[in-house]
Design an enzyme around this catalytic site. Structure first.
Site, short mmCIF file in Angstrom:
data_model
loop_
_atom_site.label_atom_id
_atom_site.label_comp_id
_atom_site.label_asym_id
_atom_site.label_seq_id
_atom_site.Cartn_x
_atom_site.Cartn_y
_atom_site.Cartn_z
CB SER A 24 -97.18 26.04 -2.14
OG SER A 24 -97.50 24.68 -1.93
CG ASN A 111 -107.54 19.07 -6.03
OD1 ASN A 111 -106.39 19.48 -5.97
ND2 ASN A 111 -108.08 18.63 -7.15
CG HIS A 157 -117.69 68.98 5.45
ND1 HIS A 157 -117.98 68.50 4.19
CD2 HIS A 157 -118.87 69.12 6.08
CE1 HIS A 157 -119.30 68.36 4.06
NE2 HIS A 157 -119.86 68.73 5.21
CB SER A 278 -86.59 63.01 13.75
OG SER A 278 -85.63 63.47 12.81
CE LYS A 284 -91.24 65.17 12.91
NZ LYS A 284 -90.84 65.23 11.53
CG ASN A 286 -91.74 61.40 13.72
OD1 ASN A 286 -92.20 62.55 13.70
ND2 ASN A 286 -90.52 61.11 13.29
CD GLU A 291 -96.38 58.46 10.72
OE1 GLU A 291 -96.03 59.02 9.67
OE2 GLU A 291 -95.65 58.41 11.72
CE1 TYR A 318 -106.04 23.90 -5.78
CE2 TYR A 318 -105.07 22.81 -7.68
CZ TYR A 318 -104.93 23.56 -6.52
OH TYR A 318 -103.69 23.97 -6.11
CD GLN A 323 -99.01 26.21 -4.90
OE1 GLN A 323 -99.23 25.01 -4.81
NE2 GLN A 323 -97.92 26.68 -5.51
N1 ARG Z 1 -100.20 23.25 -2.94
C1 ARG Z 1 -101.49 23.17 -3.50
C2 ARG Z 1 -102.31 24.41 -3.19
O1 ARG Z 1 -101.91 25.12 -2.34
C3 ARG Z 1 -102.20 21.96 -2.98
C4 ARG Z 1 -103.24 21.41 -3.90
C5 ARG Z 1 -102.57 20.80 -5.08
N2 ARG Z 1 -103.50 20.14 -5.93
C6 ARG Z 1 -103.20 19.79 -7.15
N3 ARG Z 1 -104.13 19.22 -7.85
N4 ARG Z 1 -102.05 20.06 -7.68
O2 ARG Z 1 -103.29 24.70 -3.79
#
Ligand code: ARG
Length: 463
Positions: A24, A111, A157, A278, A284, A286, A291, A318, A323
């Protein structure tokens, strides 16, 4: 090679695909500042409680300080093999200070660490967003004061309904954004509890002081249940829900700006700063910024629904599914901050064509209600009958292709003999808006008062 952080039970490293799906760091590097702040508070608490030595805590703090500098300056090298921000920081800490680094993770787990880091990130973002939203309100209110008496058609409306003022219309958005800010504030109050110290899920046997870390990190209190602490993502969901509603508000205004800027409406134009041309059609202009504000609501709502779906089947506590909470949230909140800034610029920059808006306000028999109200007031007619009489007058005007004030008195009297010349005084759009003096109504004096009240609130920072 097995992972140095938890490789004791492993004889080989992960498959390349495992590393790719698992890592991650590609996105949670954004939590670096929060991760380091959390670790510093944790280390200080461990030392104070006699769980680690003061010397080790001092080295840890010094090392973490250096890592923060390295990350800020861009010299830190992130490693995918180390999975996430938590292990990247801890591994670098070991390079810098040696064995003492291994004591930082006492009485903690990734966690509770990630739950803490993400809460802190969400809280920081909500605080930054509030400043942006207050700016947007200020832009609305300042323009509302200038345009408290500029008449435009009010629609239901998307059909001309009754004349309103442009200032009143802008104040409608001020109210909406005011509620958005309230929702973010409510969410912030609820999320401001510290999960650190829940450890993996069950708490810890070390004599930690969770109140101390909670306080050091600006939380109101520690979370009360260790299982909930690591399993909960309500704090993100609530903020994404508030963000989605806010994005919908911005999108509705963006849609109106797109309509107003068409030659067919011609109610307002955007300056060059918020328009594009454009490549093929030289005429144009825009409204791309509007948007994109409208379009980006899609990804913000998408982040909310995406995370709701991720969470809905997860048993406590968890699971790695969680993640998946981050990328959509980072993306959505960054998009919202950008949309708010773009909308603030557009609102300040918008050039309303007040003459054209006023002319349009009178078309479509928009003052028919004023005529009906006059019949009620002056001729003491029951409203239902007045409605019917007015309907016949509108039909006649429409048949002749003239506005209501284009009919002469005999024509009106042929439908309702008691009508007098005085009625012509209420058929104009300016009279119409000026007469809407009920609380919250569109009368220019009301609009000025409401705008001033908002300005006072914004200036006293309690809005
Ligand atoms: N990279 C993990 C997340 O974003 C961190 C927590 C990981 N915990 C674990 N028990 N593998 O959730």
């Amino acid at each position: 090679m097995s992972n140095t952080m938890w490789g004791g039970r492993f004889s080989s490293g992960p498959d390349a695909i495992m590393e790719e799906i698992n890592a991650s760091i590609g996105f949670d590097y954004r939590l670096a500042a929060q991760d380091i702040a959390g670790s510093r508070a944790h280390a200080a608490m461990l030392a104070k409680q006699g769980i680690i030595s003061a010397d080790d805590a001092a080295s840890i703090d010094r090392g973490l300080g250096q890592i923060a500098t390295e990350i800020e300056s861009g010299s830190f090298s992130f490693s995918r093999a180390l999975e996430d921000i938590h292990m990247n920081v801890e591994s670098r800490l070991a390079d810098l200070i040696g064995d003492a680094a291994g004591r930082l993770h006492t009485a903690r787990s990734r966690n509770d660490q990630v739950a803490l880091d993400f809460r802190l990130w969400v809280r920081d973002t909500v605080d930054a967003l509030d400043i942006g939203l207050a700016d947007l309100q200020r832009a609305f209110v300042e323009r509302a004061i200038d345009h408290a008496a500029s008449v435009m058609p009010g629609f239901t409306h998307l059909q001309s309904a009754q004349p309103v003022t442009f200032g009143h219309h802008l104040l409608a958005y001020t109210e909406m954004v005011g509620r958005d800010r309230g929702r973010f504030r409510d969410a912030r109050n609820r999320l401001n509890e510290c999960p650190l110290g829940a450890a993996a899920l069950a708490g810890t046997s070390f004599p930690i002081d969770r109140h101390m870390t909670a306080q050091a990190l600006g939380f109101d209190r520690p979370t009360a249940n260790s299982l909930d602490s690591v399993a909960d993502r309500d704090f993100v969901l609530e903020v994404l829900a508030a963000a989605s509603i806010c994005a919908v508000h911005l999108s509705r205004l963006a849609e109106e700006i797109v309509l107003w800027a068409t030659p067919q409406f011609g109610f307002a134009s955007l300056s060059d700063k918020f328009s594009t041309g454009s490549s093929i059609m030289p005429q144009k202009r825009n409204p791309d910024a509007a948007e994109l504000v409208r379009g980006k609501s899609g990804r913000i709502i998408g982040a909310l629904t995406g995370l709701l779906i991720v969470m809905k089947g997860l048993p406590l506590t968890y699971s790695k599914d969680m993640q998946e909470d981050k990328e959509g949230t980072f993306d959505a909140m960054n998009a919202l901050v950008l949309c708010v800034a773009a909308m603030t610029g557009m609102v300040r920059d918008l050039k309303p064509d007040t003459a054209r808006m006023e002319a349009a306000a009178g078309s479509g028999y928009a003052t028919a209600t004023d005529l009906a109200d006059w019949l009620v007031r002056r001729l003491d007619m029951p409203f239902r009958r007045a409605h019917h009489v007015t309907g016949r007058i509108v039909a006649l005007a429409s048949e002749r292709g003239v506005p209501l004030e284009g009919l002469d008195l005999p024509a009106l009297q042929a439908i309702e003999p008691a009508i007098t010349n005085e009625v012509f005084g209420v058929l104009g759009v300016r009279h119409s808006v000026a007469s809407r003096t009920s609380y919250g109504g569109t009368a220019p004096d009301n609009v000025r008062q409401q705008a001033q009240a908002w300005l006072n609130r914004l200036n006293s920072l309690q809005a």
